[in-house]
Scaffold this active site. Structure first.
Site, PDB file in Angstrom:
ATOM      1  N   ASP A 154     -16.726   7.548 -25.225  1.00  0.00           N
ATOM      2  CA  ASP A 154     -15.412   7.861 -25.782  1.00  0.00           C
ATOM      3  C   ASP A 154     -15.560   8.199 -27.264  1.00  0.00           C
ATOM      4  OD1 ASP A 154     -12.409   7.738 -26.202  1.00  0.00           O
ATOM      5  OD2 ASP A 154     -12.533   6.975 -24.147  1.00  0.00           O
ATOM      6  N   HIS A 164      -8.926   5.786 -29.347  1.00  0.00           N
ATOM      7  CA  HIS A 164      -8.902   5.766 -27.889  1.00  0.00           C
ATOM      8  C   HIS A 164      -9.966   4.850 -27.287  1.00  0.00           C
ATOM      9  CE1 HIS A 164      -9.191   7.856 -23.847  1.00  0.00           C
ATOM     10  NE2 HIS A 164      -7.885   7.816 -23.994  1.00  0.00           N
ATOM     11  N   SER A 197      -6.063   7.170 -18.707  1.00  0.00           N
ATOM     12  CA  SER A 197      -7.050   6.618 -19.642  1.00  0.00           C
ATOM     13  C   SER A 197      -7.133   5.108 -19.527  1.00  0.00           C
ATOM     14  CB  SER A 197      -6.683   6.977 -21.082  1.00  0.00           C
ATOM     15  OG  SER A 197      -7.199   8.219 -21.449  1.00  0.00           O
TER      16      SER A 197
END
Length: 561
Positions: A223, A263, A474
């Protein structure tokens, strides 16, 4: 321009030059806007910045109508000493999505060809070897002569026609999209939210923790970076083989490097936050391998991230990103119909992880299905047959309105939901108008207010270490990846496909009247909305333990005289 990401006989896709977009790369990879001044030729400094590819040092601008033509602008920019490249941007012929090429080519020769012959073919084509990926035999990333431009497309096609070549395509970059839609851990257990609303739509994780918490299993999160100093990860032995595959100068530092890189920390928290302070992951005792990937979709770094994960001992690989989604609320968005092919360079790296990872038992790879309210089967990443695609379901046991659907969906995991902007279509997650009872999924956030939560109790906690509104597929993806870790802790000898099958067998068959009759499960128990259903972690661990007990145990060693 024709491109084949697969073999000679597999489908092509086509790119064309944009009439109003221009791609610019400076020599020091700094934004072109910082290089220009009022003394520059008229019109150069104007233009709308529409895309940035920091890893490649590229920016894409839209030339305003009525000003200099694209060709005039390119000529002017090329005359500036600060500019390394200025050319027309390419776009997908079907959707108009910008695509960047780098003058690099990925090529894989047949396994039986000797190295000398491989290098001779590359030399004859005017290519220079940049890297030899270790995940496939006779594979190369090679560079064309600088300034070759779009000639790399024909070079790749010509090489692919040779009998000695199995795959060959230019390195193409698309924007890599995070699949998030931004003290409730209702996804783990039946939970009372806001002191009044009880939610009973979890993946039954708390019950599974009596049997397994992911001990001894390593989850790789690929990520935009992970805050490894966060209280939930700063536990002795928690972090394993950290890497930054996009920045050679920080190769073992996986922490976020840019504002907005929030994220990965949230994703890692859903999968395996330790649960010691403010949030528990699905597998709290699993170890975390944070791999920072800031490069664009289809890059060399993307492929290398899977090689690193497999070689460094990852058991599970979690990827909450993919190609661009169409706007989930707009059925007319042309991106809904885009077929985003999986490059051979990345596919072979995934194959390596599945075939060689875990001592040959295979890494279990998870991808977020996508947030476009569209077919996941058009997404070459999430729909790849060796990948487990995870959809999102909400607190009412219904498909989250944005969640992708299709044949490739393997399972669903609880995540946030949102309201459709057109009340006539879906006013709230429930037809009777009941609103969401939670903001989303509670998980770790970049410490001290640097992430989604700047330090407000209304957004998580007052210190800014947690957020309560993470969502999208996600969040669903690392939830399912955490369940895989629970399974492997209970039965480490399982192969990657066996783990997937256990997840399928464990699922609760959820359905909703708004999804069509009975959730549209077919004769094999598969729904295009939920896959095999919502994951039930306790069921999964119980199945794994039964299989472990049924397997014959090795004979005890004889005593030594």
């Amino acid at each position: 321009m024709e491109v084949k990401f697969g073999k000679k006989n597999e489908p092509s896709f086509f790119l064309e030059k944009s009439k109003d977009l221009i791609a610019v790369r400076t020599r020091d990879n700094q934004p072109i806007s910082t290089k220009l001044s009022a003394t520059m030729p008229a019109g150069i400094a104007s233009g709308e910045l529409v895309l940035q590819f920091p890893d490649a040092g590229l920016e894409v601008y839209r030339v305003p109508p009525g000003q200099q033509s694209v060709n005039t602008r390119k000529t002017s920019l090329r005359g500036l000493p600060e500019v390394r490249f200025a050319g027309s941007a390419l776009v997908d012929r079907l959707t108009g999505e910008p695509v960047i090429y780098t003058e690099n080519i990925f090529i894989k020769f047949i396994d039986s060809l000797d190295e000398q012959s491989c290098l001779a073919i590359l030399h004859a084509a005017g290519l220079t070897v940049k890297q030899r990926p270790a995940y496939a035999a006779n594979a190369y990333f090679a560079a064309a002569k600088e300034g070759s431009g779009t000639l790399v497309f024909q070079t790749a096609l010509d090489l692919l026609q040779r009998k000695e070549v199995e795959y060959c395509h230019p390195e193409l970059l698309r924007q890599r999209k995070r699949r998030a839609i931004h003290p409730n851990q209702w996804h783990l257990k039946k939970t009372t939210v806001s002191y009044q609303a009880e939610i009973d739509a979890s993946a039954n994780v708390e019950a599974a923790h009596r049997l397994s918490q992911g001990e001894g299993v390593v989850i790789a999160v690929i990520d935009d970076g992970v805050d490894i100093e966060h209280p939930e990860f700063a536990v002795p032995g928690k972090i394993v083989a950290p890497a930054d595959v996009s920045d050679p100068t920080a190769s073992t530092d996986p922490r976020p490097k840019q504002a907005g890189d929030n994220h990965g920390t949230a994703v890692a928290g859903v999968a395996c936050a330790s649960g010691r302070y403010g949030a528990s992951g699905v597998a709290p005792k699993a170890r975390l391998m944070p791999i920072r990937l800031a490069s664009d979709l289809g890059s060399m770094a993307e492929a290398f991230s899977f090689l690193w994960a497999a070689n460094q001992g990852a058991d599970v690989i979690c990827c909450s990103w993919g190609p661009s989604d169409g706007a989930w609320f707009d059925p007319a968005d042309p991106l809904h119909h885009q077929v985003a092919a999986l490059p051979a360079s990345t596919r072979l790296a995934m194959d390596y992880a599945v075939q060689q990872g875990r001592g040959g038992k295979g890494c279990v790879i998870f991808f977020a299905a996508g947030n476009g309210n569209e077919s996941v089967d058009n997404d070459g990443y999430a729909s790849y047959e060796k990948v487990t695609a995870v959809a999102a379901c909400n607190e009412y046991s219904r498909r989250s309105i944005y969640s992708d659907y299709g044949h490739a969906v393997w399972c669903a995991f609880p995540s946030a939901d949102i309201t459709h902007p057109d009340p006539s279509i879906r006013p709230e997650p429930e037809p009777d108008g009941r609103p969401p009872r939670s903001r989303g999924i509670w998980t770790s956030d970049r410490s001290g207010g640097a992430g989604y939560n700047s330090g407000s109790i209304d957004s998580g906690d007052q210190w800014g270490n947690y957020t309560d509104d993470f969502g999208g597929t996600s969040s669903a993806c690392p939830g399912a990846a955490g369940v895989a870790a629970l399974i492997l802790a209970a039965h480490p000898a399982l192969g990657w496909q066996e783990v997937r099958n256990i997840i399928a067998q464990s699922c609760d068959k959820i359905s909703h009247p708004g999804d069509g009759e009975g959730g549209q499960y077919d004769g094999k128990g598969h729904s295009r909305f939920y896959g095999y259903g919502r994951v039930n972690a306790e069921n999964a661990v119980l199945i794994a333990k039964r299989l472990a007990q049924a397997e014959p145990q090795p004979a005890p060693a004889l005593p030594v005289d």
